[in-house]
Design an enzyme around this catalytic site. Sequence first.
Site, short mmCIF file in Angstrom:
data_model
loop_
_atom_site.label_atom_id
_atom_site.label_comp_id
_atom_site.label_asym_id
_atom_site.label_seq_id
_atom_site.Cartn_x
_atom_site.Cartn_y
_atom_site.Cartn_z
CG LEU A 15 -54.35 41.76 -23.02
CD1 LEU A 15 -54.58 40.47 -23.81
CD2 LEU A 15 -52.85 41.96 -22.78
N GLY A 16 -56.55 45.74 -24.03
CA GLY A 16 -56.96 46.79 -24.96
C GLY A 16 -58.46 46.93 -25.00
CG PHE B 188 -68.79 46.10 -30.91
CD1 PHE B 188 -69.93 46.88 -30.95
CD2 PHE B 188 -68.11 45.85 -32.09
CE1 PHE B 188 -70.39 47.41 -32.15
CE2 PHE B 188 -68.56 46.37 -33.29
CZ PHE B 188 -69.70 47.16 -33.32
CG HIS C 193 -63.32 46.64 -21.95
ND1 HIS C 193 -62.63 47.76 -21.58
CD2 HIS C 193 -64.62 47.00 -22.01
CE1 HIS C 193 -63.48 48.76 -21.41
NE2 HIS C 193 -64.70 48.33 -21.66
CD GLU D 282 -52.15 32.20 -31.32
OE1 GLU D 282 -50.94 32.12 -31.44
OE2 GLU D 282 -52.94 32.01 -32.26
CB ALA E 166 -50.93 38.39 -30.23
CG ASP F 145 -61.15 44.83 -42.86
OD1 ASP F 145 -60.70 45.80 -43.50
OD2 ASP F 145 -61.66 44.92 -41.73
CD GLU G 228 -55.57 50.21 -39.02
OE1 GLU G 228 -55.16 49.39 -39.89
OE2 GLU G 228 -55.73 51.41 -39.26
P1 AMP Z 1 -60.20 44.53 -30.64
O1 AMP Z 1 -61.50 44.64 -29.93
O2 AMP Z 1 -60.01 43.21 -31.32
O3 AMP Z 1 -59.93 45.71 -31.54
O4 AMP Z 1 -59.05 44.56 -29.52
C1 AMP Z 1 -58.76 45.73 -28.78
C2 AMP Z 1 -57.29 45.73 -28.43
O5 AMP Z 1 -56.98 44.67 -27.53
C3 AMP Z 1 -56.36 45.52 -29.61
O6 AMP Z 1 -56.12 46.72 -30.25
C4 AMP Z 1 -55.13 44.91 -28.96
O7 AMP Z 1 -54.30 45.92 -28.42
C5 AMP Z 1 -55.70 44.11 -27.82
N1 AMP Z 1 -55.89 42.70 -28.19
C6 AMP Z 1 -56.96 42.16 -28.81
N2 AMP Z 1 -56.81 40.85 -28.98
C7 AMP Z 1 -55.60 40.53 -28.48
C8 AMP Z 1 -54.85 39.30 -28.38
N3 AMP Z 1 -55.34 38.16 -28.85
N4 AMP Z 1 -53.62 39.34 -27.82
C9 AMP Z 1 -53.12 40.51 -27.36
N5 AMP Z 1 -53.78 41.69 -27.41
C10 AMP Z 1 -54.99 41.72 -27.98
#
Ligand code: AMP
EC number: 2.7.11.1
Length: 294
Positions: A37-38, A42, A44, A109, A111, A154, A158
């Site tokens: 998903l992203g 730190f 994935h 959860e 999103a 915060d 983002e």
């Molecule tokens: P993060 O490490 O929290 O910055 O997450 C990296 C990327 O993963 C985010 O920028 C989102 O695109 C995706 N992502 C993180 N958490 C979720 C989630 N709960 N549902 C959908 N996409 C997510």
Amino acid sequence: MAVAAENQPQEKITTTEASAVEKRRWTLNDFDIGKPLGRGKFGHVYLAREKRSNQIVALKVLFKSQLQQSQVEHQLRREVEIQSHLRHSNILRLYGYFYDQKRIYLVLEYAPKGELYKELQKCKYFSERRAATYIASLARALIYCHGKHVIHRDIKPENLLIGAQGELKIADFGWSVHTFNRRRTMCGTLDYLSPEMVESVEHDASVDIWSLGVLCYEFLYGVPPFEAKEHSDTYRRIMQVDLKFPPRPIISSTAKDLISQMLVKECSQRLPLHKVLEHPWIVQNSEPSGVYKS
Ligand code: AMP
């Protein structure tokens, strides 16, 4: 490294809500892993299905070595401790965590509509109806957090995700704090920081009202209000509350009035969150359902 509750009485969350999270010990075998998903700083994030319940979740995989290198284990513990106890439709649920030798897994959860930040980039700025609906949802979520003595500290695009119905979800509690006292730590991104935070003087829950004001401005104008090329200029503009409303896009005077009442230097004079919900701009523009449908 075990992600355990912090042993600091002043930061310990007390909740009457039995947490299903803590009773269950997951392992990676309990999940079918789907598409990425992203990527975060730190590790994935993957789409995943919890086999027993069939529930779709987002699985965040963090590498212990990277967390240790950046000395953020303490921050992660706090994030997990706080987020796993919060239950609000505009706050992303953290169902639980588990770990192996190298990694820590957060069960979150999912999103489905992704990052608000990307939506804002795509649209450049939001309509007043959309902005007001989001600000009202965030005000409600922050009232809930503050009621539990949790300050987010915060709030920025983002850290916001969009749920299946288009509802906003506060997703990142990395800088949040559970406290009964006033705090002095400098944290967060400069653009959203209140004068007392950039000065590293004592602050309380009203820092979140300031950030909400910054966010409201950014939703409507597409840029944060104190943006500048140099950090030092942003700092100065925040300290002077150098708030200017550009002529374009055309924004209603009631929206500007609300922003001006949240971006007040003296923290005790900022419009309280329950009054934000009663402000004419919110009342006239936000969707009564609390959900913006594009
Ligand atoms: P993060 O490490 O929290 O910055 O997450 C990296 C990327 O993963 C985010 O920028 C989102 O695109 C995706 N992502 C993180 N958490 C979720 C989630 N709960 N549902 C959908 N996409 C997510």
